[in-house]
Design a protein around this motif. Structure first.
Motif, short mmCIF file in Angstrom:
data_model
loop_
_atom_site.label_atom_id
_atom_site.label_comp_id
_atom_site.label_asym_id
_atom_site.label_seq_id
_atom_site.Cartn_x
_atom_site.Cartn_y
_atom_site.Cartn_z
N PRO A 57 0.84 -1.21 0.00
CA PRO A 57 0.00 0.00 0.00
C PRO A 57 0.87 1.25 0.00
O PRO A 57 1.93 1.28 0.61
CB PRO A 57 -0.78 -0.10 1.31
CG PRO A 57 -0.66 -1.52 1.75
CD PRO A 57 0.62 -2.04 1.17
N ASN A 58 0.40 2.28 -0.69
CA ASN A 58 1.19 3.49 -0.83
C ASN A 58 0.36 4.74 -0.57
O ASN A 58 0.49 5.74 -1.26
CB ASN A 58 1.85 3.54 -2.21
CG ASN A 58 3.03 4.49 -2.27
OD1 ASN A 58 3.50 4.94 -1.25
ND2 ASN A 58 3.49 4.78 -3.46
N GLU A 59 -0.55 4.69 0.39
CA GLU A 59 -1.34 5.84 0.86
C GLU A 59 -1.92 6.70 -0.26
O GLU A 59 -1.64 7.89 -0.35
CB GLU A 59 -0.50 6.69 1.81
CG GLU A 59 -0.05 5.92 3.02
CD GLU A 59 0.84 6.75 3.93
OE1 GLU A 59 0.96 7.97 3.73
OE2 GLU A 59 1.40 6.16 4.85
N GLY A 60 -2.70 6.10 -1.14
CA GLY A 60 -3.38 6.86 -2.18
C GLY A 60 -2.56 7.16 -3.42
O GLY A 60 -3.09 7.58 -4.42
N ARG A 61 -1.27 6.96 -3.33
CA ARG A 61 -0.43 7.18 -4.51
C ARG A 61 -0.34 5.88 -5.30
O ARG A 61 -0.86 4.85 -4.90
CB ARG A 61 0.97 7.64 -4.09
CG ARG A 61 0.93 9.02 -3.45
CD ARG A 61 2.28 9.42 -2.97
NE ARG A 61 2.48 8.73 -1.69
CZ ARG A 61 3.61 8.71 -1.03
NH1 ARG A 61 4.66 9.29 -1.51
NH2 ARG A 61 3.71 8.08 0.12
N LYS A 62 0.33 5.93 -6.42
CA LYS A 62 0.50 4.75 -7.26
C LYS A 62 1.14 3.63 -6.43
O LYS A 62 2.15 3.83 -5.78
CB LYS A 62 1.39 5.10 -8.45
CG LYS A 62 1.58 3.98 -9.42
CD LYS A 62 2.44 4.41 -10.59
CE LYS A 62 2.66 3.23 -11.52
NZ LYS A 62 3.54 3.59 -12.63
N PRO A 63 0.52 2.42 -6.44
CA PRO A 63 1.09 1.31 -5.66
C PRO A 63 2.47 0.91 -6.19
O PRO A 63 2.77 1.12 -7.36
CB PRO A 63 0.09 0.18 -5.84
CG PRO A 63 -0.72 0.55 -7.01
CD PRO A 63 -0.64 2.02 -7.19
#
Length: 84
Positions: A57-63
């Motif tokens: 997971p990348n907090e809403g950014r591109k995974p």
């Protein structure tokens, strides 16, 4: 081999017995990934090992992905729950 290339799997919560293999070492880092999903990239049937891309997971950014080799015993099929 339990899984196919391209299949999505879940990284198990691995027991001490499952951590022992003759091919790979279960790294302390792997504990952080337990429960996440991954995609099978390549298989090594002789050793029952898969090369996987772990979906981080990348907090809403591109995974982004972490690429590791995992033993077959450290992976499980994704289960889906269908409510009524």
């Amino acid at each position: 081999m339990k899984f196919k290339i391209g299949e999505k799997v879940r990284l198990k919560h691995v027991t001490e017995e499952e951590k022992v293999t003759h091919v790979l070492s279960y790294l302390k880092t792997f504990k952080h990934y337990e429960g996440l999903t991954a995609t099978i990239v390549h298989e090594y049937p002789k050793d029952k090992v898969y090369n996987i891309n772990i979906h981080v997971p990348n907090e809403g950014r591109k995974p982004f992905y972490h690429n590791w080799n995992y033993h077959e015993n450290w992976l499980e099929k994704l289960t889906t729950y269908e409510a009524f």
